[in-house]
Design a protein around this motif. Sequence first.
Motif, PDB file in Angstrom:
ATOM      1  N   LYS A  75      -0.766  -1.395  14.939  1.00 19.69           N
ATOM      2  CA  LYS A  75      -0.761  -2.239  14.116  1.00 19.69           C
ATOM      3  C   LYS A  75      -1.518  -2.142  13.115  1.00 19.69           C
ATOM      4  CE  LYS A  75       1.280  -5.821  17.201  1.00 19.69           C
ATOM      5  NZ  LYS A  75       0.755  -6.875  17.950  1.00 19.69           N
ATOM      6  N   GLU A  76      -2.549  -1.376  13.458  1.00 22.73           N
ATOM      7  CA  GLU A  76      -3.859  -1.187  12.277  1.00 22.73           C
ATOM      8  C   GLU A  76      -3.202  -0.503  11.078  1.00 22.73           C
ATOM      9  OE1 GLU A  76      -4.443  -0.562  15.656  1.00 22.73           O
ATOM     10  OE2 GLU A  76      -5.338  -2.562  15.952  1.00 22.73           O
ATOM     11  N   CYS A  77      -2.467   0.702  11.683  1.00 21.64           N
ATOM     12  CA  CYS A  77      -1.947   1.443  10.546  1.00 21.64           C
ATOM     13  C   CYS A  77      -1.010   0.907   9.731  1.00 21.64           C
ATOM     14  CB  CYS A  77      -1.316   2.947  11.017  1.00 21.64           C
ATOM     15  SG  CYS A  77      -2.376   3.998  11.644  1.00 21.64           S
ATOM     16  N   PHE A  78      -0.178   0.038  10.344  1.00 18.43           N
ATOM     17  CA  PHE A  78       0.999  -0.691   9.719  1.00 18.43           C
ATOM     18  C   PHE A  78       0.182  -1.662   8.575  1.00 18.43           C
ATOM     19  CE2 PHE A  78       3.945  -4.309   9.041  1.00 18.43           C
ATOM     20  CZ  PHE A  78       4.909  -3.679   8.734  1.00 18.43           C
ATOM     21  N   GLU A  79      -0.707  -2.507   9.135  1.00 15.90           N
ATOM     22  CA  GLU A  79      -1.174  -3.620   8.455  1.00 15.90           C
ATOM     23  C   GLU A  79      -1.903  -2.916   7.234  1.00 15.90           C
ATOM     24  OE1 GLU A  79      -0.993  -6.866   8.604  1.00 15.90           O
ATOM     25  OE2 GLU A  79       0.329  -6.635  10.490  1.00 15.90           O
ATOM     26  N   LYS A  80      -2.558  -1.697   7.442  1.00 15.48           N
ATOM     27  CA  LYS A  80      -3.346  -1.183   6.228  1.00 15.48           C
ATOM     28  C   LYS A  80      -2.285  -0.799   5.270  1.00 15.48           C
ATOM     29  CE  LYS A  80      -6.533   2.726   5.488  1.00 15.48           C
ATOM     30  NZ  LYS A  80      -7.508   3.697   5.907  1.00 15.48           N
ATOM     31  N   ALA A  81      -1.236  -0.050   5.425  1.00 25.11           N
ATOM     32  CA  ALA A  81      -0.350   0.204   4.614  1.00 25.11           C
ATOM     33  C   ALA A  81       0.235  -0.762   3.637  1.00 25.11           C
ATOM     34  CB  ALA A  81       0.939   0.880   5.502  1.00 25.11           C
ATOM     35  N   VAL A  82       0.417  -2.152   4.635  1.00 24.12           N
ATOM     36  CA  VAL A  82       0.886  -3.181   3.777  1.00 24.12           C
ATOM     37  C   VAL A  82      -0.245  -3.644   2.983  1.00 24.12           C
ATOM     38  CG1 VAL A  82       1.536  -5.500   4.228  1.00 24.12           C
ATOM     39  CG2 VAL A  82       2.594  -3.884   5.733  1.00 24.12           C
ATOM     40  N   ASN A  83      -1.532  -3.846   3.201  1.00 22.18           N
ATOM     41  CA  ASN A  83      -2.366  -4.367   2.340  1.00 22.18           C
ATOM     42  C   ASN A  83      -2.654  -3.581   1.242  1.00 22.18           C
ATOM     43  OD1 ASN A  83      -2.747  -6.663   4.089  1.00 22.18           O
ATOM     44  ND2 ASN A  83      -4.207  -5.653   5.386  1.00 22.18           N
ATOM     45  N   ASN A  84      -2.763  -2.134   1.218  1.00 21.77           N
ATOM     46  CA  ASN A  84      -3.009  -1.347   0.183  1.00 21.77           C
ATOM     47  C   ASN A  84      -1.637  -0.937  -0.560  1.00 21.77           C
ATOM     48  OD1 ASN A  84      -2.160   0.944   1.626  1.00 21.77           O
ATOM     49  ND2 ASN A  84      -4.149   1.764   2.146  1.00 21.77           N
ATOM     50  N   LYS A  85      -0.587  -1.377  -0.345  1.00 20.29           N
ATOM     51  CA  LYS A  85       0.689  -1.051  -0.880  1.00 20.29           C
ATOM     52  C   LYS A  85       1.196   0.330  -0.775  1.00 20.29           C
ATOM     53  CE  LYS A  85       0.617  -5.011  -3.863  1.00 20.29           C
ATOM     54  NZ  LYS A  85       1.460  -5.888  -2.983  1.00 20.29           N
ATOM     55  N   GLY A  86       0.720   0.987   0.208  1.00 17.55           N
ATOM     56  CA  GLY A  86       0.847   2.350   0.538  1.00 17.55           C
ATOM     57  C   GLY A  86       2.327   2.698   0.863  1.00 17.55           C
ATOM     58  N   LEU A  87       3.188   1.689   1.413  1.00 15.96           N
ATOM     59  CA  LEU A  87       4.415   2.223   1.755  1.00 15.96           C
ATOM     60  C   LEU A  87       5.306   1.803   0.200  1.00 15.96           C
ATOM     61  CD1 LEU A  87       5.231   0.186   5.135  1.00 15.96           C
ATOM     62  CD2 LEU A  87       5.269   2.869   4.612  1.00 15.96           C
ATOM     63  N   GLU A  88       4.862   0.896  -0.219  1.00 14.04           N
ATOM     64  CA  GLU A  88       5.502   0.951  -1.770  1.00 14.04           C
ATOM     65  C   GLU A  88       5.394   2.157  -2.595  1.00 14.04           C
ATOM     66  OE1 GLU A  88       4.799  -2.940  -3.544  1.00 14.04           O
ATOM     67  OE2 GLU A  88       5.107  -4.028  -1.738  1.00 14.04           O
ATOM     68  N   ARG A  89       4.247   2.667  -2.431  1.00 19.69           N
ATOM     69  CA  ARG A  89       3.871   3.806  -3.340  1.00 19.69           C
ATOM     70  C   ARG A  89       4.766   4.897  -2.813  1.00 19.69           C
ATOM     71  NH1 ARG A  89      -1.519   2.132  -2.911  1.00 19.69           N
ATOM     72  NH2 ARG A  89      -1.816   3.816  -1.545  1.00 19.69           N
ATOM     73  N   SER A  90       4.730   5.140  -1.454  1.00 18.66           N
ATOM     74  CA  SER A  90       5.324   6.513  -0.645  1.00 18.66           C
ATOM     75  C   SER A  90       6.956   6.109  -0.979  1.00 18.66           C
ATOM     76  CB  SER A  90       5.183   6.267   0.674  1.00 18.66           C
ATOM     77  OG  SER A  90       3.820   6.633   0.892  1.00 18.66           O
ATOM     78  N   LEU A  91       7.453   5.028  -0.791  1.00 16.72           N
ATOM     79  CA  LEU A  91       8.758   4.830  -1.173  1.00 16.72           C
ATOM     80  C   LEU A  91       9.487   4.480  -2.449  1.00 16.72           C
ATOM     81  CD1 LEU A  91       9.529   2.587   2.244  1.00 16.72           C
ATOM     82  CD2 LEU A  91       9.838   5.088   1.947  1.00 16.72           C
ATOM     83  N   LYS A  92       8.382   4.243  -3.275  1.00 20.93           N
ATOM     84  CA  LYS A  92       8.638   4.179  -4.711  1.00 20.93           C
ATOM     85  C   LYS A  92       9.677   2.891  -5.040  1.00 20.93           C
ATOM     86  CE  LYS A  92       7.782   8.856  -6.006  1.00 20.93           C
ATOM     87  NZ  LYS A  92       8.179  10.161  -6.648  1.00 20.93           N
ATOM     88  N   MET A  93       9.335   1.953  -4.518  1.00 26.22           N
ATOM     89  CA  MET A  93       9.762   0.822  -4.566  1.00 26.22           C
ATOM     90  C   MET A  93       9.243  -0.549  -4.190  1.00 26.22           C
ATOM     91  SD  MET A  93      12.927   0.610  -1.687  1.00 26.22           S
ATOM     92  CE  MET A  93      13.522  -1.023  -2.108  1.00 26.22           C
ATOM     93  N   ALA A  94       9.566  -1.762  -4.807  1.00 27.26           N
ATOM     94  CA  ALA A  94       8.775  -2.914  -4.247  1.00 27.26           C
ATOM     95  C   ALA A  94       9.758  -3.253  -2.724  1.00 27.26           C
ATOM     96  CB  ALA A  94       8.998  -4.108  -5.194  1.00 27.26           C
ATOM     97  N   ILE A  95       8.688  -3.421  -1.912  1.00 25.38           N
ATOM     98  CA  ILE A  95       9.201  -4.106  -0.384  1.00 25.38           C
ATOM     99  C   ILE A  95       9.003  -5.570  -0.246  1.00 25.38           C
ATOM    100  CG2 ILE A  95       9.198  -3.725   1.970  1.00 25.38           C
ATOM    101  CD1 ILE A  95       7.895  -0.903   1.253  1.00 25.38           C
ATOM    102  N   PRO A  96      10.065  -6.297  -0.135  1.00 26.95           N
ATOM    103  CA  PRO A  96      10.007  -7.780   0.181  1.00 26.95           C
ATOM    104  C   PRO A  96       9.082  -8.230   1.560  1.00 26.95           C
ATOM    105  CG  PRO A  96      12.252  -7.295  -0.371  1.00 26.95           C
ATOM    106  CD  PRO A  96      11.562  -5.852  -0.156  1.00 26.95           C
TER     107      PRO A  96
END
Length: 75
Positions: free
Chosen positions: A37-58
Motif C-alpha cells: 500500500k505504501e508504494c501505491f500511496e506514494k505513486a498516487v501522491n507524487n502522480k508517478g502513475l500519471e507520468r508513467s501512463l501519460k494521462m490523467a487518472i480519475p
Amino acid sequence: MKSKKDMMRILRTTEEEIILDTTGKKNGRGAYLCFSKECFEKAVNNKGLERSLKMAIPTEVYEALKKELDTIEQK
C-alpha cells in the motif's frame, strides 16, 4: 530495484482504460509497482502513475485499483 516478477503492473489499454495486469503480458503502456500500500500511496501522491501512463487518472480509478490491491494482499 526489484524484478518484474516481484511487482504488479498497472496498464493503460488502447481504449484508455486503466487496469491491473496480474499476468504482466497484456498489451499497452504499463507502470510497475511493488505489492504494498505504501508504494501505491506514494505513486498516487507524487502522480508517478500519471507520468508513467501519460494521462490523467480519475479518483474513481485510483479507488478501484486500491480495492484490487487490497484483495491481492489478503491472499
